[in-house]
Design a protein around this motif. Structure first.
Motif, PDB file in Angstrom:
ATOM      1  N   LEU A 149       0.859  -1.005  -0.145  1.00 12.53           N
ATOM      2  CA  LEU A 149       0.059  -0.032  -0.037  1.00 12.53           C
ATOM      3  C   LEU A 149       0.664   1.261  -0.120  1.00 12.53           C
ATOM      4  O   LEU A 149       2.052   1.255   0.561  1.00 12.53           O
ATOM      5  CB  LEU A 149      -1.158  -0.024   1.307  1.00 12.53           C
ATOM      6  CG  LEU A 149      -0.062  -0.229   2.507  1.00 12.53           C
ATOM      7  CD1 LEU A 149       0.182   1.121   3.019  1.00 12.53           C
ATOM      8  CD2 LEU A 149      -1.497  -0.775   3.625  1.00 12.53           C
ATOM      9  N   ALA A 150       0.241   2.378  -0.535  1.00 14.54           N
ATOM     10  CA  ALA A 150       1.242   3.672  -0.541  1.00 14.54           C
ATOM     11  C   ALA A 150       0.319   4.590   0.411  1.00 14.54           C
ATOM     12  O   ALA A 150      -0.837   4.639   0.748  1.00 14.54           O
ATOM     13  CB  ALA A 150       0.810   4.280  -1.940  1.00 14.54           C
ATOM     14  N   TRP A 151       1.231   5.349   1.185  1.00 15.38           N
ATOM     15  CA  TRP A 151       1.095   6.684   1.852  1.00 15.38           C
ATOM     16  C   TRP A 151       0.356   7.474   1.095  1.00 15.38           C
ATOM     17  O   TRP A 151       0.878   7.967  -0.020  1.00 15.38           O
ATOM     18  CB  TRP A 151       2.126   7.245   2.653  1.00 15.38           C
ATOM     19  CG  TRP A 151       2.604   5.980   3.815  1.00 15.38           C
ATOM     20  CD1 TRP A 151       3.304   5.088   3.891  1.00 15.38           C
ATOM     21  CD2 TRP A 151       1.990   6.271   5.375  1.00 15.38           C
ATOM     22  NE1 TRP A 151       3.234   4.572   5.078  1.00 15.38           N
ATOM     23  CE2 TRP A 151       2.677   5.299   6.018  1.00 15.38           C
ATOM     24  CE3 TRP A 151       1.337   7.128   6.071  1.00 15.38           C
ATOM     25  CZ2 TRP A 151       2.365   5.210   7.236  1.00 15.38           C
ATOM     26  CZ3 TRP A 151       0.880   7.063   7.265  1.00 15.38           C
ATOM     27  CH2 TRP A 151       1.694   5.983   7.869  1.00 15.38           C
ATOM     28  N   PRO A 152      -0.592   8.207   1.504  1.00 14.64           N
ATOM     29  CA  PRO A 152      -1.119   9.622   0.698  1.00 14.64           C
ATOM     30  C   PRO A 152      -0.127  10.797   1.025  1.00 14.64           C
ATOM     31  O   PRO A 152       0.239  10.831   2.214  1.00 14.64           O
ATOM     32  CB  PRO A 152      -2.421   9.922   1.425  1.00 14.64           C
ATOM     33  CG  PRO A 152      -2.465   9.126   2.799  1.00 14.64           C
ATOM     34  CD  PRO A 152      -1.696   7.874   2.575  1.00 14.64           C
ATOM     35  N   PHE A 337      -6.148   6.378   2.354  1.00 15.08           N
ATOM     36  CA  PHE A 337      -5.306   5.178   2.092  1.00 15.08           C
ATOM     37  C   PHE A 337      -6.591   4.382   1.303  1.00 15.08           C
ATOM     38  O   PHE A 337      -7.957   4.530   1.465  1.00 15.08           O
ATOM     39  CB  PHE A 337      -5.183   4.524   3.512  1.00 15.08           C
ATOM     40  CG  PHE A 337      -3.966   4.885   3.978  1.00 15.08           C
ATOM     41  CD1 PHE A 337      -2.966   4.189   3.637  1.00 15.08           C
ATOM     42  CD2 PHE A 337      -4.009   5.694   4.928  1.00 15.08           C
ATOM     43  CE1 PHE A 337      -1.695   4.356   4.211  1.00 15.08           C
ATOM     44  CE2 PHE A 337      -2.674   6.010   5.573  1.00 15.08           C
ATOM     45  CZ  PHE A 337      -1.284   5.272   5.122  1.00 15.08           C
ATOM     46  N   ASP A 338      -5.972   3.535   0.462  1.00 18.47           N
ATOM     47  CA  ASP A 338      -7.013   2.811  -0.488  1.00 18.47           C
ATOM     48  C   ASP A 338      -7.449   1.429   0.449  1.00 18.47           C
ATOM     49  O   ASP A 338      -6.790   0.875   0.829  1.00 18.47           O
ATOM     50  CB  ASP A 338      -6.254   2.278  -1.506  1.00 18.47           C
ATOM     51  CG  ASP A 338      -6.996   1.065  -2.470  1.00 18.47           C
ATOM     52  OD1 ASP A 338      -7.891   0.376  -1.860  1.00 18.47           O
ATOM     53  OD2 ASP A 338      -6.677   1.045  -3.413  1.00 18.47           O
ATOM     54  N   GLY A 339      -8.739   1.739   0.933  1.00 20.32           N
ATOM     55  CA  GLY A 339      -9.435   0.612   1.807  1.00 20.32           C
ATOM     56  C   GLY A 339      -9.161  -0.887   1.559  1.00 20.32           C
ATOM     57  O   GLY A 339      -8.925  -1.957   2.029  1.00 20.32           O
ATOM     58  N   ALA A 340      -9.159  -1.059   0.173  1.00 25.03           N
ATOM     59  CA  ALA A 340      -9.411  -2.670  -0.459  1.00 25.03           C
ATOM     60  C   ALA A 340      -7.795  -2.953  -0.330  1.00 25.03           C
ATOM     61  O   ALA A 340      -7.474  -4.158   0.102  1.00 25.03           O
ATOM     62  CB  ALA A 340      -9.625  -2.509  -1.984  1.00 25.03           C
ATOM     63  N   ARG A 341      -6.890  -1.966  -0.597  1.00 21.45           N
ATOM     64  CA  ARG A 341      -5.548  -2.465  -0.530  1.00 21.45           C
ATOM     65  C   ARG A 341      -5.077  -2.948   0.932  1.00 21.45           C
ATOM     66  O   ARG A 341      -4.082  -3.566   1.370  1.00 21.45           O
ATOM     67  CB  ARG A 341      -4.432  -1.444  -1.301  1.00 21.45           C
ATOM     68  CG  ARG A 341      -2.988  -2.013  -1.502  1.00 21.45           C
ATOM     69  CD  ARG A 341      -2.703  -3.262  -2.178  1.00 21.45           C
ATOM     70  NE  ARG A 341      -3.527  -3.022  -3.698  1.00 21.45           N
ATOM     71  CZ  ARG A 341      -2.813  -2.607  -4.464  1.00 21.45           C
ATOM     72  NH1 ARG A 341      -1.311  -2.095  -4.346  1.00 21.45           N
ATOM     73  NH2 ARG A 341      -3.158  -2.609  -5.705  1.00 21.45           N
TER      74      ARG A 341
END
Length: 448
Positions: A149-152, A337-341
């Motif tokens: 995952l990536a940080w915003p 954040f991307d909830g799925a990821r």
């Protein structure tokens, strides 16, 4: 930096295979798995043959908001001394959060999690690295990690982040080309652009490992063969600089020795191919720019050095605690954040935790059978890791025992309770005086 050559990650499961493998110049061993006073015989034999051993740490959490733990640093330094290592390595990651300087409870990730590429995080990381460097007897190299995952709101690319870290601290870099591939698949980051940004003169050595893709997500498993895209990134890196060392990592699903030798040979070939490309560029035999990837990136000005103030540590700590709580304690997904990821990462962490507990306490899956894994995953949702995996195993068993029993569970619960009682006290229950006396009296009464 010392020339290490070609190496392989030393693991107890493949110790004999590693000793027999031809052309192995050095090995890397997980620092936390070594006891300085009782080194494995295999490592001692390798050292006697002149094979270099490098301790590779996984628990410092240099990218966390807190300063490095002096006891963990002392342990890493001790292993470097005992092994006569030319350097030690760790990760650019955080592995725990909460506690000071935040208001959140302390939580352990049980995994290497990515640091946000922000100025706050970079300031904290640089200060933590300098603290570690001052405590260690040999140079430190730090490794880029794989991310799901990536940080915003990130302010720097991976290459820029690593460049400034190396320039500001003088730390060496351990570049994992498998992790560059992981971040390419999962985050859309360009491995060639990252390599072009790096100060490759700071390169200590290179990691190479395998993984697998599932539903568009690459999992850096260290349990699968090295794929061609990872070898291609290694070739690209070798076209830019002669790597001081290259090492194959394998942590699970260990193949036969000949398969490992084949993978090591493929790694050597990838490096040779990259060096040939480099020579062709230098010799003008490559046309115009056959591999612009090999061109050195222009150096950027580095901001004036500054320490990490308390506010920066607090902001970073709050952000990391919120993310970790969402991953391991069922807290809401932090904004951006991307909830799925994040869900993919949370399931991966819980699965890894179940696997580690099963290795630490192999009796639990034997007692519970097919119910072990689903029961542990359900338990993990509301019980973050806080005190290590042995404590986790005991807490899980206590949690199961606290649930309402079914008729079919009586024998299992009885066995699980005996296991828990044997291990939950300061000493094994079977060796405690009262238990020994009771058992001796029972034997006398029974005429045994």
């Amino acid at each position: 930096m010392a020339r290490l050559g070609t190496g392989i990650g030393w693991r107890p499961e493949i110790a004999d295979v590693v000793e027999r493998m031809p052309g192995i110049d050095w090995v890397e061993a997980v620092s936390e798995n070594l006891c300085p006073g009782h080194l494995p015989d295999s490592l001692l034999r390798l050292r006697e043959r002149g094979v270099t051993v490098v301790p590779h740490g996984v628990s410092l959490g240099l990218g966390g908001a807190e300063r490095p733990d002096p006891e963990r640093l002392a342990a890493l330094a001790e292993r470097a001394d005992v092994l006569g290592s030319p350097l030690v390595t760790e990760h650019i990651a955080f592995v725990r959060a909460g506690g000071a300087p935040t208001a959140a409870p302390h939580m352990e990730a049980g995994h290497l999690l990515p640091v946000p590429r922000t100025r706050d995080a970079l300031d904290v990381l640089c200060e933590n690295v300098r603290i570690a460097q001052d405590a260690l007897p040999v140079p430190l190299a730090v490794e880029n990690i794989a991310a799901l995952l990536a940080w915003p709101g990130e302010e720097l690319t991976e290459g820029q982040f690593l460049y400034e870290l190396a320039e500001r601290t003088g730390v060496r870099l351990l570049i994992d080309v498998a992790n560059l591939h992981t971040n390419h698949v999962n985050l859309g980051e360009d491995p060639a652009a990252a390599l072009a940004d790096l100060p490759l003169e700071a390169l200590a050595y290179v990691h190479v490992a395998g993984g697998f893709e599932r539903d568009g997500v690459w999992h850096d498993s260290h349990a699968h063969p090295v794929p061609r895209p990872v070898l291609d990134i290694l070739t690209d890196l070798a076209s830019r600089v002669a790597p001081p060392g290259v090492l194959l990592e394998r942590d699970e699903n260990f193949p036969e020795g000949d398969e490992l030798e084949t993978e090591v040979a493929a790694i050597r070939a990838a490096v040779v191919g990259g060096r040939a490309d480099s020579a062709a560029v230098v010799g003008g035999r490559a046309g115009t720019t056959p591999r612009d990837r090999g061109a050195a990136a222009p150096r950027r000005a580095v901001p004036e050095e500054r320490g990490a103030d308390a506010d920066a540590r607090r902001r970073l700590g709050d952000a990391q605690a919120a993310l970790l709580a969402a991953l391991v304690a069922g807290a809401p997904v932090p904004e951006g954040f991307d909830g799925a990821r994040l869900g993919v990462q949370a399931r991966a962490l819980a699965g890894k935790r179940a696997d580690v507990v099963a290795r630490v306490a192999p009796e639990l899956p034997l007692i519970l059978g097919t119910r072990y894994r689903p029961a542990f995953l359900a338990y993990a949702q509301g019980h973050p890791l806080t005190g290590g995996y042995r404590r986790d195993a005991l807490d899980f068993a206590e949690h199961v025992l606290g649930a309402r029993p079914g008729e079919e569970d009586r024998a299992v619960r009885r066995e699980l309770r005996e296991w828990w009682l044997e291990r939950s006290g300061p000493a094994p229950r079977s060796t405690r005086p009262g238990v020994r006396l009771a058992r001796a009296t029972r034997r006398v009464l029974l005429g045994r």
